[in-house]
Motif scaffolding. Structure first.
Motif, PDB file in Angstrom:
ATOM      1  N   ASP A   1       0.398   4.345  -5.059  1.00 29.60           N
ATOM      2  CA  ASP A   1      -0.680   4.206  -4.915  1.00 29.60           C
ATOM      3  C   ASP A   1      -0.934   2.304  -6.095  1.00 29.60           C
ATOM      4  O   ASP A   1       0.166   3.012  -7.060  1.00 29.60           O
ATOM      5  CB  ASP A   1      -1.886   4.948  -5.404  1.00 29.60           C
ATOM      6  CG  ASP A   1      -1.834   5.827  -6.024  1.00 29.60           C
ATOM      7  OD1 ASP A   1      -0.988   5.788  -6.646  1.00 29.60           O
ATOM      8  OD2 ASP A   1      -2.951   5.562  -6.734  1.00 29.60           O
TER       9      ASP A   1
ATOM     10  N   ASP B   1       0.521   9.885  -4.626  1.00 27.99           N
ATOM     11  CA  ASP B   1       0.025   8.578  -3.931  1.00 27.99           C
ATOM     12  C   ASP B   1      -1.376   9.708  -4.261  1.00 27.99           C
ATOM     13  O   ASP B   1      -1.394  10.123  -5.878  1.00 27.99           O
ATOM     14  CB  ASP B   1      -0.696   9.244  -2.382  1.00 27.99           C
ATOM     15  CG  ASP B   1      -2.220   8.197  -2.107  1.00 27.99           C
ATOM     16  OD1 ASP B   1      -2.596   7.071  -2.701  1.00 27.99           O
ATOM     17  OD2 ASP B   1      -2.784   8.890  -0.862  1.00 27.99           O
TER      18      ASP B   1
ATOM     19  N   THR C   1       0.483  -0.987   0.255  1.00 24.88           N
ATOM     20  CA  THR C   1       0.264  -0.029  -0.086  1.00 24.88           C
ATOM     21  C   THR C   1       1.108   1.183   0.356  1.00 24.88           C
ATOM     22  O   THR C   1       1.942   1.270   0.358  1.00 24.88           O
ATOM     23  CB  THR C   1      -1.070   0.467   1.439  1.00 24.88           C
ATOM     24  OG1 THR C   1       0.128  -0.010   1.912  1.00 24.88           O
ATOM     25  CG2 THR C   1      -1.962  -1.180   1.216  1.00 24.88           C
ATOM     26  N   GLU C   2       0.637   2.760  -0.360  1.00 30.12           N
ATOM     27  CA  GLU C   2       1.267   3.598   0.313  1.00 30.12           C
ATOM     28  C   GLU C   2       1.711   3.911   0.962  1.00 30.12           C
ATOM     29  O   GLU C   2       3.026   4.639   1.513  1.00 30.12           O
ATOM     30  CB  GLU C   2       0.190   4.969  -0.440  1.00 30.12           C
ATOM     31  CG  GLU C   2      -1.000   4.934  -0.114  1.00 30.12           C
ATOM     32  CD  GLU C   2      -2.458   4.107  -0.080  1.00 30.12           C
ATOM     33  OE1 GLU C   2      -1.804   3.115  -1.110  1.00 30.12           O
ATOM     34  OE2 GLU C   2      -3.293   4.689   0.258  1.00 30.12           O
TER      35      GLU C   2
END
Ligand code: MN
Ligand code: MN
Length: 470
Positions: free
Chosen positions: A115, A301, A52-53
């Protein structure tokens, strides 16, 4: 009549005048291939730790601190060689190394995003239907929904409780932990589904995640499977059902990064787009030798949903950071930006022989041919693209050639076949010179994407050479 050329003369003239596009393996030494393989062993570790970011930012902070980067302080004056980072809400990050000339000739930026397409939980995700507990999801980014059925999924993210506590969640990655999935209809009963188009066959509202089937022990009561599931979540994470409203929870494929092919020349993994450019950018920031101009590595992101929001590159966060650097040197931000140069590091589509008709073979990027450039992106008549100037493409091409960086240039696919964009446009809008570069990907946006190890390494070499250039 013109002079007739012999074979040797034709060969010589061809070499002098025509583009010689060859697979990278015919151009690099075994030593380079070994370096690429070694680099990618660490890239695979990064992938497994950064699904995940937020996890990508945590990884980057740790790696940067180990390399001497410290949190940026806008009050402080920095010297050449100082290394700083700015963590934006744990979801985006900037690394900077102050150059010998500081910002006065502009800064050199590499921007990638961290992301990736995935399934987010809705604010009220938990429900029970016919004695089965499920989570409602809302997909994030461009996905082909059918690809997300019947594959193992993991749960990642954070829950922010009302009392201010933030609980990190990761379940399904460790050996022995449970995983999750979305069910699909058996072929035997799919005659109706099979009649539908690919975009209609799986509805967004059907991307429901299977999370439990045992009830709490009780003689009566409703939703006892849901209750049991919530009880287990509460025991592990100290949260209640209402806490889901203030959570960032993402379901991602459970696969670990793996070598692909008998020759192990490729890597299959979730989220290459765009961690496959983020990782080379991080390593280039860490390993770049004494840059002339300050170098700025941005990992953003929200690219997959348009780059809006305070952690996306269509916001001001990068501009503010560069403004702070400029101000510390008594410079105007607009003057610094106008002289700055940027590689927008994002993946491109690798030509896929199985779907050749979607591409235009002469202007496609190919796996193993090196870092892919794109002079422009967009769709239809280059709509939505910031096209790099010929002069800037020439300067990057020159840097790459001088540093033995294998490169290629192409378009995303055939004209009018579709299209896409990157963060390039948002940075170019600040009057920065921007060129898209990145790793060509097979099965882009699928739960398992594929890249070539040689291309990953060449992207690292390319960004590093760009940072070290005058
Ligand atoms: Mn991307
Ligand atoms: Mn993408």
């Amino acid at each position: 009549m013109a002079k007739k050329l012999d074979t040797a003369e034709v060969k010589k003239l061809t070499e002098e005048l025509l583009v010689n596009r060859r697979n990278g393996y015919f151009q690099v030494s075994d030593d380079k291939i070994k370096k690429a393989d070694d680099f990618c062993e660490n890239y695979k570790k990064f992938l497994n730790l950064s699904k995940t970011e937020r996890e990508a930012v945590s990884y980057t902070v740790k790696a940067a601190e180990k390399a001497g980067f410290v949190p940026f302080d806008c009050e402080k004056k920095y010297e050449a060689g100082d290394k700083v980072y700015y963590n934006n809400r744990g979801k985006a990050i900037i690394l900077a190394v102050i150059g010998k000339n500081g910002c006065k000739n502009g800064v050199r930026i590499a921007a990638a995003h961290i992301d990736s397409p995935r399934l987010d939980l809705k604010p009220h995700p938990l429900y029970e239907k016919d004695d089965i507990a499920l989570f409602k999801t809302h997909y994030y980014g461009g996905i082909k929904k059918y690809q997300w059925l019947a594959i193992p999924l993991c749960m990642h993210g954070i829950v922010a409780r009302k009392d201010g506590a933030v609980v990190e969640i990761s379940i399904g990655e460790e050996e022995g932990e449970p995983q999750f999935c979305i069910t699909d209809l058996l072929p035997h009963l799919s005659s109706e589904q099979m009649e539908k188009t690919l975009s209609k066959a799986i509805e967004g509202e059907n991307l429901n995640i299977l999370i439990g089937s045992r009830p709490v022990r009780a003689d009566e009561g409703d939703n006892l499977v849901k209750l049991n599931t919530m009880k287990l979540i509460h025991e592990k994470y100290g949260m209640t059902e209402e806490d889901f409203v203030s959570a960032d929870i993402e379901f991602v494929p459970a696969f670990k990064a793996t070598d692909i092919g008998f020759d192990r020349s490729m890597i299959g993994a979730y989220g290459h787009d765009d961690r496959v450019c983020a990782y080379p950018a991080i390593m280039a920031a860490i390993n770049a030798k004494a840059p002339e101009s300050t170098i700025v590595t941005v990992l953003a992101d929200k690219e997959e949903i348009g780059s809006d929001g305070n952690t996306g590159l269509n916001s001001e966060f990068m501009r503010y950071f560069i403004a702070d650097l400029a101000q510390a040197e008594g410079l105007e931000t607009r003057h610094v930006l106008s002289k700055s140069k940027c590689l927008s590091a994002d993946v491109s589509a690798a030509f896929d022989p199985t779907y050749a008709s979607a591409y235009e073979a002469t202007n496609s990027c190919y796996i193993n041919n090196g870092v892919g450039m794109a002079k422009y992106t967009g769709s239809r008549g280059k709509s939505g693209s910031s096209e790099a100037t010929a002069e800037f493409v020439a300067s990057v091409r020159n840097i790459f050639d001088q540093n033995q960086v294998l490169w290629q240039i192409g378009e995303l696919g055939k004209v009018d076949g579709g299209g896409g964009g990157t963060v390039a446009v948002y940075i170019a809008n600040l009057n920065v010179d921007v060129l898209d570069v990145g790793v060509p990907v097979l099965s882009m946006h699928a739960p398992l994407e594929v890249v070539s190890k040689l291309d990953v390494y060449m992207t690292y070499k390319g960004i590093k050479a760009f940072y070290e250039a005058n």
